[in-house]
Design an enzyme around this catalytic site. Structure first.
Site, PDB file in Angstrom:
ATOM      1  N   GLY A  15       0.822  -1.201   0.000  1.00  0.00           N
ATOM      2  CA  GLY A  15       0.000   0.000   0.000  1.00  0.00           C
ATOM      3  C   GLY A  15       0.858   1.254   0.000  1.00  0.00           C
ATOM      4  N   ARG A  76       1.112  -5.386  -6.032  1.00  0.00           N
ATOM      5  CA  ARG A  76       1.335  -6.660  -5.346  1.00  0.00           C
ATOM      6  C   ARG A  76       1.664  -7.703  -6.407  1.00  0.00           C
ATOM      7  NH1 ARG A  76      -0.269  -5.286  -0.279  1.00  0.00           N
ATOM      8  NH2 ARG A  76      -1.885  -3.681  -0.141  1.00  0.00           N
ATOM      9  N   ASP A 107       5.171  -5.233   6.087  1.00  0.00           N
ATOM     10  CA  ASP A 107       5.651  -6.581   6.408  1.00  0.00           C
ATOM     11  C   ASP A 107       5.672  -7.511   5.200  1.00  0.00           C
ATOM     12  OD1 ASP A 107       2.914  -6.812   6.242  1.00  0.00           O
ATOM     13  OD2 ASP A 107       2.633  -7.607   8.251  1.00  0.00           O
ATOM     14  N   THR A 130       4.128   2.625   5.776  1.00  0.00           N
ATOM     15  CA  THR A 130       2.726   2.205   5.857  1.00  0.00           C
ATOM     16  C   THR A 130       1.994   3.140   6.803  1.00  0.00           C
ATOM     17  OG1 THR A 130       1.212   0.498   6.688  1.00  0.00           O
ATOM     18  CG2 THR A 130       3.447   0.472   7.554  1.00  0.00           C
ATOM     19  N   ASP A 132      -0.447   2.401   8.636  1.00  0.00           N
ATOM     20  CA  ASP A 132      -0.994   1.654   9.776  1.00  0.00           C
ATOM     21  C   ASP A 132      -0.101   1.675  11.008  1.00  0.00           C
ATOM     22  OD1 ASP A 132      -3.320   0.953   8.442  1.00  0.00           O
ATOM     23  OD2 ASP A 132      -2.449  -0.882   7.626  1.00  0.00           O
ATOM     24  N   ASP A 134       2.062  -0.419  11.982  1.00  0.00           N
ATOM     25  CA  ASP A 134       2.007  -1.735  12.631  1.00  0.00           C
ATOM     26  C   ASP A 134       3.282  -2.556  12.447  1.00  0.00           C
ATOM     27  OD1 ASP A 134       1.674  -2.080   9.920  1.00  0.00           O
ATOM     28  OD2 ASP A 134      -0.012  -3.468  10.080  1.00  0.00           O
ATOM     29  N   ARG A 176      -6.942  -2.564   9.549  1.00  0.00           N
ATOM     30  CA  ARG A 176      -7.578  -3.880   9.501  1.00  0.00           C
ATOM     31  C   ARG A 176      -7.108  -4.772  10.646  1.00  0.00           C
ATOM     32  NH1 ARG A 176      -6.709  -4.742   4.449  1.00  0.00           N
ATOM     33  NH2 ARG A 176      -4.761  -5.868   4.715  1.00  0.00           N
TER      34      ARG A 176
END
Length: 328
Positions: A15, A76, A107, A130, A132, A134, A176
């Site tokens: 992303g 991707r 990741d 990213t 996120d 995370d 998510r």
């Protein structure tokens, strides 16, 4: 002692995130500073397989530090998941005389780089990009700060209309598998409740919290919901449940979606991307590989790629406590 690095490839994968261009720019200019050639790899691992490379110089990345998205595009690649696909990628790198890579992504990107290193011992350094946030091994990923500012600005505007109409708004944000955006933007925007995957608030507690807000005199409320929250199947089902059980509320849903990924990166993300980009090149030139660069206590530190992928970036419990106090 490995062979001398003469040419470094740089790619963005997964992303997109604001600040990726700033990271590309930093890698390219660090290469130029150290008299190393640099090539951009279009469309992530898929472009790597197809040999979609372009030579990059310091002047090629003029006026990119302020741009959102990624000038190298991203995609991707199912083919890279196969041994045959990775063999094609390695041959393309050999043909282009690329000695090492900088991988900007999350990741999934780092997992690909790890497997590639195991099979071909090809040197690579990961930069966490990213929204996120995370990724283990860094307190902040590139794009996270910008996404937070985008979300808070949007919620501020939603609150204006919520207050005008005495409405309850459920605002869904990205996340998510992690609630970093929801928690931080929720606290920053003064949300009455914050729903994240890491903490199962439960429907009963949510209803009680909203009733308490009503009793305290609040005529409108904002509930920030991470898309991965487990209370309801989705934010619309959650909103319907609340409306059925609390008919005194007029409920609305706003899904912020991909607007969180776009826009010009914040100053913080531009500086972070610049620092990580320079360090990634210097690590490769020092013979280091299979590492991720990250920010810990405002210092650039490295983490093994496997730890970055397998480790878990924990949600801030203190911030959860603060959010409970602030919602009174």
């Amino acid at each position: 002692m490995g062979k001398k690095i003469k040419k470094i490839g740089v790619m963005t994968s997964g992303g997109d995130a604001p600040g990726m261009n700033a990271a590309i720019r930093a890698v390219v200019r660090a290469c130029s500073y150290y008299n190393v050639e640099c090539v951009g790899i279009y469309r992530g691992f898929q472009g790597l397989i197809e040999g979609d490379f372009v030579a990059l110089t310091a002047r090629n990345v003029n006026n990119t530090i302020n741009r959102g998205g990624t000038i190298l595009k991203t995609a991707r690649s199912e083919e890279f998941r196969t041994k045959e696909g990775r063999e094609k990628a390695f041959k393309q790198l050999q043909n282009a005389k690329v000695d090492a890579m900088v991988l900007i992504g999350g990741d999934g990107t780092f997992t690909g780089g790890m497997i590639f290193y195991e099979e071909y011992k090809f040197p690579s350094i990961g930069i966490p990009g990213t929204i996120d946030n995370d990724i283990f091994g860094t307190t902040s990923t590139i794009g996270f700060d910008t996404a937070l500012n985008t979300v808070v600005e949007a919620i501020d505007k939603i609150r204006d209309t919520a207050s005008s109409h005495n409405r309850l708004f459920f605002v869904e944000v990205m996340g998510r598998d992690a609630g970093f955006i929801a928690l931080n933007s929720g606290v920053g925007s003064g949300a009455e409740e914050i729903l994240i995957p890491e903490e199962d608030l439960g429907l009963d507690r949510l209803l009680e919290s909203l009733k308490r807000s009503k009793r305290s005199g609040k005529s409108s409320s904002i509930v920030v919901v991470a898309e991965g929250d487990k209370i309801g199947k989705n934010v619309f089902e959650l909103a319907n449940y609340v409306e059925e059980n609390l008919p005194e509320y007029e409920v609305r849903v706003s899904v912020l979606g991909h607007m969180q990924r776009g826009g010009s990166p914040s100053c913080f993300d531009r500086v972070l991307a610049s620092r990580l980009g320079v360090k990634s090149v210097e690590l490769l030139l020092d013979g280091k590989s299979n590492l991720m660069v990250g920010l810990v206590n405002n210092k650039i530190q490295t983490t093994d790629l496997d730890k970055a992928v397998k480790g878990q970036h924990q949600i801030n419990k203190e911030l959860l406590r603060v959010s409970d106090i602030m919602s009174i």
